[in-house]
Design an enzyme around this catalytic site. Structure first.
Site, PDB file in Angstrom:
ATOM      1  N   CYS A 199      -1.767   9.425   3.533  1.00 52.70           N
ATOM      2  CA  CYS A 199      -1.645   8.933   2.164  1.00 52.70           C
ATOM      3  C   CYS A 199      -2.826   9.410   1.340  1.00 52.70           C
ATOM      4  CB  CYS A 199      -1.570   7.421   2.160  1.00 52.70           C
ATOM      5  SG  CYS A 199      -2.849   6.688   3.180  1.00 52.70           S
ATOM      6  N   GLU A 239       0.887  -1.173   0.000  1.00 53.57           N
ATOM      7  CA  GLU A 239       0.000   0.000   0.000  1.00 53.57           C
ATOM      8  C   GLU A 239       0.919   1.216   0.000  1.00 53.57           C
ATOM      9  OE1 GLU A 239      -3.078  -0.283  -0.423  1.00 53.57           O
ATOM     10  OE2 GLU A 239      -3.531  -2.324   0.192  1.00 53.57           O
TER      11      GLU A 239
HETATM   12  P1  NAD Z   1       8.599   4.788   4.150  1.00 58.13           P
HETATM   13  O1  NAD Z   1       8.434   4.126   2.829  1.00 58.13           O
HETATM   14  O2  NAD Z   1       9.747   5.672   4.348  1.00 58.13           O
HETATM   15  O3  NAD Z   1       8.703   3.676   5.308  1.00 58.13           O
HETATM   16  C1  NAD Z   1       7.671   2.756   5.571  1.00 58.13           C
HETATM   17  C2  NAD Z   1       8.249   1.580   6.334  1.00 58.13           C
HETATM   18  O4  NAD Z   1       9.145   0.858   5.478  1.00 58.13           O
HETATM   19  C3  NAD Z   1       9.057   1.954   7.569  1.00 58.13           C
HETATM   20  O5  NAD Z   1       8.813   1.003   8.582  1.00 58.13           O
HETATM   21  C4  NAD Z   1      10.491   1.866   7.057  1.00 58.13           C
HETATM   22  O6  NAD Z   1      11.448   1.655   8.088  1.00 58.13           O
HETATM   23  C5  NAD Z   1      10.402   0.673   6.125  1.00 58.13           C
HETATM   24  N1  NAD Z   1      11.430   0.628   5.067  1.00 58.13           N
HETATM   25  C6  NAD Z   1      12.056   1.672   4.462  1.00 58.13           C
HETATM   26  N2  NAD Z   1      12.929   1.229   3.540  1.00 58.13           N
HETATM   27  C7  NAD Z   1      12.833  -0.124   3.530  1.00 58.13           C
HETATM   28  C8  NAD Z   1      13.450  -1.167   2.769  1.00 58.13           C
HETATM   29  N3  NAD Z   1      14.342  -0.898   1.822  1.00 58.13           N
HETATM   30  N4  NAD Z   1      13.086  -2.443   2.998  1.00 58.13           N
HETATM   31  C9  NAD Z   1      12.146  -2.727   3.933  1.00 58.13           C
HETATM   32  N5  NAD Z   1      11.544  -1.804   4.708  1.00 58.13           N
HETATM   33  C10 NAD Z   1      11.875  -0.512   4.497  1.00 58.13           C
HETATM   34  O7  NAD Z   1       7.213   5.547   4.446  1.00 58.13           O
HETATM   35  P2  NAD Z   1       6.828   6.516   5.663  1.00 58.13           P
HETATM   36  O8  NAD Z   1       7.532   7.810   5.479  1.00 58.13           O
HETATM   37  O9  NAD Z   1       6.917   5.813   6.969  1.00 58.13           O
HETATM   38  O10 NAD Z   1       5.271   6.714   5.363  1.00 58.13           O
HETATM   39  C11 NAD Z   1       4.771   7.647   4.462  1.00 58.13           C
HETATM   40  C12 NAD Z   1       4.433   7.003   3.132  1.00 58.13           C
HETATM   41  O11 NAD Z   1       3.503   5.956   3.331  1.00 58.13           O
HETATM   42  C13 NAD Z   1       3.762   7.965   2.173  1.00 58.13           C
HETATM   43  O12 NAD Z   1       4.254   7.743   0.878  1.00 58.13           O
HETATM   44  C14 NAD Z   1       2.295   7.575   2.267  1.00 58.13           C
HETATM   45  O13 NAD Z   1       1.523   7.917   1.143  1.00 58.13           O
HETATM   46  C15 NAD Z   1       2.402   6.093   2.444  1.00 58.13           C
HETATM   47  N6  NAD Z   1       1.197   5.528   3.054  1.00 58.13           N
HETATM   48  C16 NAD Z   1       0.338   4.789   2.270  1.00 58.13           C
HETATM   49  C17 NAD Z   1      -0.838   4.288   2.813  1.00 58.13           C
HETATM   50  C18 NAD Z   1      -1.821   3.496   1.997  1.00 58.13           C
HETATM   51  O14 NAD Z   1      -2.763   2.944   2.557  1.00 58.13           O
HETATM   52  N7  NAD Z   1      -1.647   3.384   0.690  1.00 58.13           N
HETATM   53  C19 NAD Z   1      -1.131   4.537   4.153  1.00 58.13           C
HETATM   54  C20 NAD Z   1      -0.229   5.275   4.915  1.00 58.13           C
HETATM   55  C21 NAD Z   1       0.939   5.755   4.354  1.00 58.13           C
END
Ligand code: NAD
Length: 522
Positions: A318, A284
């Site tokens: 998001c 997501e």
């Molecule tokens: P992010 O992608 O930076 O991190 C999300 C998670 O992934 C964290 O736990 C992070 O530590 C982990 N992560 C980062 N790099 C990784 C890798 N290479 N391998 C595995 N895990 C890794 O996102 P964020 O800043 O925490 O959240 C904001 C983003 O999330 C925005 O883009 C937002 O739109 C999206 N979001 C989407 C939804 C949805 O339902 N579609 C809901 C909430 C947030």
């Protein structure tokens, strides 16, 4: 026992004194937790060999919330091994037993909602009602998935028969150890939701929360533990991106749910599938969500809906609306109304009762905002906002930004394309609805989209043509506010979601299961 209120994102006013007093009591309790050192948990045992990192409050940088032991490689290995070993046992546990313990966990989340919400306000900057809504959504998502398992008799269904001696049954069965990687902005609902679905389906869970959600995740873990969930069935692996990457690469992980940014999600999507045979991965991801305002719209409703979507959680949902296409003859009126609303929103300490807009999450987010504002000042107009409010006036020393509206940029500008995740919305004119739809759909992402018009023909055209998973029309509450399990499921299309099945919706939990067709001859 603490007073408990049912708050959803649709709860628009916060003038309930009892609710405020209950949150205040929760805040006192949560403040008493500060300074904790948080370990990971593998099979119920605390793991504290990993490096410590510090979590501070984005709303008050002088406030250290906790220190957290990042999971080590050995912690990840041990947790995956234990989760994989426990999976057959948990998967065979009759569904009424599984569901009973998960419902008990949901009830504990609800009982503790005030202190959990207050902690979340401190940790990720969510205002009172938004934080309470996030906690309640977490509990309701778990309940909803449990109900779906119950309603379908554990996804067991008799099938037709070609021979009277043959009995055919379709059964959905779990995969095994399931990793859940969650983002900072819904630290309860987007950890508990996927974890709850995976567990209700009979998988075991490895939760890797956002670093800036570690404290809230540890409290969520306690709810499952205190409800009596088998400790081998749910493991907590705090840490940064490396910890997430170790889970993605681990051959013992059978399925994975990631919620976060598009770039990370797509790399996980590609990598996780390439390990011998197809494995289920639900990603997501981000949004660059449009709203379209026709000259047949009630402009007050449209301005209210856009303002709530664009500035709720400081633009860090998001679902946030970040670009608006307005029919040319009402552009000026609409922009003035939106700017007025933006200027009247109270920016403040998210634990205070009046604040609607709290801080953004990090210095990086502030830098993205500053870059966008500078660009808009140079090539367009900043109609309202544009300032960094760190420590301004009575505000604490946190990452506070003024709700901002920009205009005058060409529709192909990067501000209309890149997810910025800050309280900034860009407005551009259109002449025909066809043109507005083309602009709205001209993105790799497809999470939410809004439309404002009193013309049923236009509404039909919008609903038919818009490419997004969550759409709303003439809604003063805007995007997601009001989205709720079993009511308004939430999930993305295109680059916003690989699963294509909305969380809290009719078809979500089945993604955590695979079908087995059983033929038994008497
Ligand atoms: P992010 O992608 O930076 O991190 C999300 C998670 O992934 C964290 O736990 C992070 O530590 C982990 N992560 C980062 N790099 C990784 C890798 N290479 N391998 C595995 N895990 C890794 O996102 P964020 O800043 O925490 O959240 C904001 C983003 O999330 C925005 O883009 C937002 O739109 C999206 N979001 C989407 C939804 C949805 O339902 N579609 C809901 C909430 C947030």
């Amino acid at each position: 026992m603490s007073t408990h209120f049912r708050v959803t994102y649709a709860t628009l006013s916060a003038d309930n004194e009892e609710l405020q007093a209950a949150y205040d009591a929760g805040l006192r309790l949560a403040t008493g937790w500060l300074g904790a050192v948080i370990p990971g948990y593998v099979s119920g045992q605390p793991r504290d060999a990993g490096e410590l990192f510090t979590v501070t409050s984005p709303g008050d940088l002088s406030l250290t919330l906790c220190r957290v032991h990042a999971a080590t490689r050995a912690d990840v290995d041990d947790a995956v091994r234990a989760a994989a070993q426990a999976a057959p046992r948990w998967g065979r546990t009759p569904w009424p037993e599984r569901v009973a313990v998960l419902r008990a966990a949901a009830d504990l989340i609800s009982e503790r909602s005030n202190e959990l919400a207050a902690l979340m306000s401190l940790e990720c900057g969510k205002n009172r009602l938004e934080a309470l809504g996030d906690v309640e959504e977490a509990a309701d998502l778990i309940r909803y998935y449990c109900q779906q398992v119950a309603d379908s008799d554990g996804f067991t269904a008799p099938m037709g028969s070609l021979n009277p001696r043959e009995k055919n049954v379709s059964v959905l069965r779990p995969y095994g150890a399931w990793a859940v990687i969650s983002p900072f902005n819904f630290p309860m609902a987007l950890a508990a939701g996927p974890a709850g679905a995976a567990l209700a389906a009979g998988n075991t869970v490895l939760l890797k929360p956002s670093p800036q959600g570690s404290f809230t995740a540890a409290k969520l873990y306690e709810c499952f533990r205190d409800a009596g969930l088998d400790p081998d069935v749910f493991h907590l692996l705090p840490g940064g991106d490396d910890t997430g990457a170790a889970l993605v690469a681990h051959p013992g992980v059978s399925g994975l749910t990631f919620t976060g940014s598009y770039a990370v999600g797509m790399s996980i999507y590609r990598q996780f599938a390439g390990s011998g045979y197809p494995k289920p991965v639900i990603c997501e991801m981000g949004g660059k969500n449009p709203a379209i305002v026709s000259d047949r719209a009630d402009l007050d409703v449209a301005a209210a809906g856009v303002a709530r979507s664009a500035f709720g959680l400081s633009g860090q949902k998001c679902s946030a609306c970040s670009r608006v296409y307005v029919q040319r003859d009402v552009l000026e009126d609409f922009t003035a109304k939106l700017a007025e609303r933006a200027g009247s929103l109270i920016v403040g300490d998210p634990t205070s009762r009046d604040a609607f807009v709290g801080p953004v999450i990090s210095a990086d987010a502030v830098a993205r905002f500053e870059r966008a504002v500078e660009h808009a000042r140079a090539d367009g107009d900043v109609v309202t906002g544009g300032s960094v409010l760190r420590g301004a006036g009575a505000l604490p020393d946190g990452y506070y930004l003024a709700p901002t509206v920009v205009t005058g940029l060409p529709a192909d500008d990067w501000i209309f394309r890149d997810e910025l995740f800050v309280p900034l919305v860009a407005v551009a004119p259109y002449d025909t609805l066809d043109e507005a739809m083309t602009l709205a759909n001209d993105t790799d992402l497809g999470l939410t989209a809004g439309f404002f018009s009193a013309d049923p023909g236009e509404v039909e055209e919008f609903l038919d043509g818009i490419q997004a998973g969550v759409v709303y029309v003439n809604r003063a509450a805007g995007a997601t506010t009001g989205a709720w399990p079993g009511v308004q499921p939430f999930g993305g299309w295109k680059g916003s979601g690989s699963g294509g099945k909305a969380g809290g919706g009719l078809y979500y939990v089945q993604q955590y299961l695979r079908e087995q067709s059983r033929t038994v001859v008497a």
